[in-house]
Scaffold this active site. Structure first.
Site, PDB file in Angstrom:
ATOM      1  N   GLY A 197      -6.677   5.280 -15.220  1.00 42.58           N
ATOM      2  CA  GLY A 197      -6.035   5.365 -16.528  1.00 42.58           C
ATOM      3  C   GLY A 197      -5.378   4.192 -17.004  1.00 42.58           C
ATOM      4  O   GLY A 197      -5.161   3.242 -16.194  1.00 42.58           O
ATOM      5  N   GLY A 239      -2.440   2.511 -20.333  1.00 48.30           N
ATOM      6  CA  GLY A 239      -1.755   2.970 -21.377  1.00 48.30           C
ATOM      7  C   GLY A 239      -1.555   1.667 -22.319  1.00 48.30           C
ATOM      8  O   GLY A 239      -2.174   0.533 -22.206  1.00 48.30           O
ATOM      9  N   GLY A 240      -0.671   1.314 -23.260  1.00 52.11           N
ATOM     10  CA  GLY A 240      -0.587   0.347 -24.101  1.00 52.11           C
ATOM     11  C   GLY A 240      -0.132  -1.024 -23.372  1.00 52.11           C
ATOM     12  O   GLY A 240      -0.163  -2.240 -23.577  1.00 52.11           O
ATOM     13  N   PHE A 241       0.729  -0.759 -22.182  1.00 50.83           N
ATOM     14  CA  PHE A 241       1.360  -1.888 -21.322  1.00 50.83           C
ATOM     15  C   PHE A 241       0.669  -1.985 -19.763  1.00 50.83           C
ATOM     16  O   PHE A 241       1.081  -2.904 -19.265  1.00 50.83           O
ATOM     17  CB  PHE A 241       2.928  -1.608 -21.481  1.00 50.83           C
ATOM     18  CG  PHE A 241       3.386  -1.598 -22.719  1.00 50.83           C
ATOM     19  CD1 PHE A 241       3.762  -2.766 -23.474  1.00 50.83           C
ATOM     20  CD2 PHE A 241       3.593  -0.533 -23.301  1.00 50.83           C
ATOM     21  CE1 PHE A 241       4.273  -2.630 -24.731  1.00 50.83           C
ATOM     22  CE2 PHE A 241       4.262  -0.203 -24.360  1.00 50.83           C
ATOM     23  CZ  PHE A 241       4.674  -1.332 -25.240  1.00 50.83           C
ATOM     24  N   LYS A 266      -0.491  -0.055 -10.170  1.00 51.31           N
ATOM     25  CA  LYS A 266      -0.129  -0.345 -11.647  1.00 51.31           C
ATOM     26  C   LYS A 266      -0.101  -1.649 -12.132  1.00 51.31           C
ATOM     27  O   LYS A 266       0.875  -2.423 -11.556  1.00 51.31           O
ATOM     28  CB  LYS A 266       1.020   0.202 -11.900  1.00 51.31           C
ATOM     29  CG  LYS A 266       1.277   0.483 -13.388  1.00 51.31           C
ATOM     30  CD  LYS A 266       2.333   1.604 -13.854  1.00 51.31           C
ATOM     31  CE  LYS A 266       3.768   0.862 -13.555  1.00 51.31           C
ATOM     32  NZ  LYS A 266       5.033   1.726 -14.088  1.00 51.31           N
ATOM     33  N   ASP A 323      14.520   8.819 -18.938  1.00 51.38           N
ATOM     34  CA  ASP A 323      13.262   9.089 -19.552  1.00 51.38           C
ATOM     35  C   ASP A 323      12.607  10.455 -18.822  1.00 51.38           C
ATOM     36  O   ASP A 323      11.240  10.256 -18.621  1.00 51.38           O
ATOM     37  CB  ASP A 323      12.301   8.126 -19.627  1.00 51.38           C
ATOM     38  CG  ASP A 323      11.202   8.186 -20.615  1.00 51.38           C
ATOM     39  OD1 ASP A 323      11.327   9.065 -21.534  1.00 51.38           O
ATOM     40  OD2 ASP A 323      10.211   7.427 -20.500  1.00 51.38           O
ATOM     41  N   VAL A 378      -3.766   1.519 -14.356  1.00 49.60           N
ATOM     42  CA  VAL A 378      -3.769   1.866 -12.946  1.00 49.60           C
ATOM     43  C   VAL A 378      -5.051   2.071 -12.468  1.00 49.60           C
ATOM     44  O   VAL A 378      -6.135   2.682 -12.968  1.00 49.60           O
ATOM     45  CB  VAL A 378      -3.070   3.329 -13.020  1.00 49.60           C
ATOM     46  CG1 VAL A 378      -2.809   3.896 -11.624  1.00 49.60           C
ATOM     47  CG2 VAL A 378      -1.617   3.201 -13.535  1.00 49.60           C
TER      48      VAL A 378
END
Length: 460
Positions: free
Chosen positions: A156, A158-160, A177, A277, A163
């Site tokens: 997977g 994401g934008g930053f 990560k 969060d 993993v």
């Protein structure tokens, strides 16, 4: 250790530098934490010009050869059969030249044993049951276990960050990560350091465990235990079949686990840590469906926040407490609010979103004494006669969820009280008030952390 008379290992994982003497080569290896071995390289046959070969990754294809060369293996003192005398001025003992094939085979067996032990020792830098101290691991090890960050190992992104799924020598699977270079802003590096700092002092069965980290050169990497069932949001917001895989008993167990994890953060560890969060995407599930709170890049020690030294803003629409979203007032009760939203989403299979639509819906059912209609339609409702206790507990959880999302922080219970309410199914619960009274407006500016949330990087 000098291993004489061998064909040098495969140089695919090595670096070669021309015009370097053997002594300079040794100095370079000793200065490089990732160096496993070095050797001289004859750059031109019949010439005095030399070079340096340094291996910083797996050493393969070592064979005895009577016309072979010397391989200089980097070891710790404990790996030598004979202890090194610190007063004799020698850095490495010299293995005598063997004269027989039997002796040569013995030397090679020793070499392979040393290499195997060396590899085990390096990979052992990622412990299975770490202490309160989280150790760093070198980049060469990370590259080795991820296949040099092979795309086939990505689970997977994401934008930053990305993993990777990786497997250690003993068969254990971990999650690696790796932050993208674009994320390594000043704030991104600060968030990385915060996550390591916070996670290093936290150990609880309901928190995702940080095993080690890598902070080498331009790389920022976190190594976590692998969560086979990924994130909670996949199952409560997914297809009917995925939602049905989380039966009512499992959903209640997940809610209990999250509550215990938040209680530990809020004081069970001896510190007060606000996650800030909490949401289903940051709740991961292991192979036994146990909940683990993840993504501590935005978490801060409460004692530090009271000084106002860190003004990082993180708002996830639908989960942020109104006093934090609108006025930036941050207390432990902000996590309680987010937890309440998670309870209601987990039981209903519906998202709250920035409009607070779910909270309005739940309160309407509560006033009409129809909260049973909130429960996820993908699940078969517990039978009142065969499972009376389960149905009562589900209704009780909805009431606790409403208490958690009260508008005023002082009207919300402490997380320690919530854990007691969930455990004691007959204790009295205060009657909640309409949580929608002052939450009809939302902030026009939503801010996100520079570190990716695990809801994105664990989705496939």
């Amino acid at each position: 250790m000098v291993v004489p008379g061998v064909k040098l290992p495969d140089t695919q994982n090595a670096s070669v530098t021309a015009g370097v003497t053997l002594e300079e080569c040794k100095t370079r290896c000793q200065a490089n934490c990732s160096c496993l071995a070095y050797a001289a390289a004859n750059m031109e046959e019949g010439s005095d010009r030399t070079g340096c070969i340094i291996w910083t990754d797996t050493i393969v294809d070592v064979r005895f050869d009577v016309r072979g060369e010397n391989l200089y293996l980097r070891l710790s003192n404990s790996e030598f059969d004979d202890p090194v005398d610190p007063d004799d001025g020698k850095s490495f003992p010299i293995v005598p030249v063997v004269a027989s094939v039997a002796s040569a085979i013995t030397v090679l067996l020793v070499v392979f044993l040393i290499l195997w032990r060396r590899r085990r020792r390096i990979l052992g830098a990622i412990p299975e049951n770490p202490s309160m101290e989280v150790h760093s691991v070198n980049l060469a090890t990370i590259k080795h276990i991820t296949g040099n960050f092979s795309g086939s190992n990505i689970i997977g992104q994401g934008g930053f960050g990305v993993v990777y799924k990786a497997q250690l020598a003993e068969g254990r699977i971990i999650a690696v990560k790796r932050l993208k270079q674009s994320a390594l802003t000043r704030k991104g590096k600060k968030d990385f350091a915060r996550e390591v700092e916070v996670m290093a002092g936290l150990r609880h069965g309901s928190l995702l465990r940080l095993l080690s980290y890598c902070n080498q050169g331009k790389e920022r990497i976190l190594v976590y235990e692998y969560m086979q069932n990924k994130s909670l949001n996949i199952y409560i917001f997914g297809t009917s079949s995925l939602r049905a895989s989380l039966n009512w008993a499992r959903r209640l167990e997940i809610i209990h686990g999250i509550a215990e994890g938040v209680a530990y953060l809020h004081g069970g560890s001896g510190k007060s840590v606000i996650h800030r969060d909490l949401k289903p995407g940051n709740i991961l599930l292991d192979n036994e469906w146990k909940a683990k709170i993840a993504d501590f890049g935005t978490a801060k020690l409460f004692a530090i926040d009271e000084t106002g030294s860190d003004q990082t803003i993180v708002v996830s629409p639908g989960y942020a407490a109104p006093e934090y979203e609108h006025r930036r007032e941050m207390t432990l009760k902000c996590d309680v609010y987010s937890f309440g939203v998670i309870i209601l989403e987990t039981l209903s299979g519906q998202r709250n979103e920035s409009t607070q639509r779910l909270l309005t819906h739940v309160w309407g059912l509560w006033e009409q004494d129809k909260v049973i209609e909130l429960l996820d339609i993908a699940m078969v409702l517990p039978h009142p006669e065969s499972e009376p206790g389960l149905l009562t507990e589900l209704k009780r959880c909805i009431e606790i969820g409403l208490l958690c999302v009260q508008e005023t922080p002082t009207d919300r219970p402490a997380i320690s009280s919530i854990v007691s309410m969930l455990a004691n199914k007959t204790s009295q619960i205060d009657r909640p008030r309409n949580p929608r009274d002052s939450t009809t407006t939302t902030s026009s500016h939503d801010h996100q952390s520079d570190l990716p949330s695990l809801d994105t990087i664990y989705l496939t």
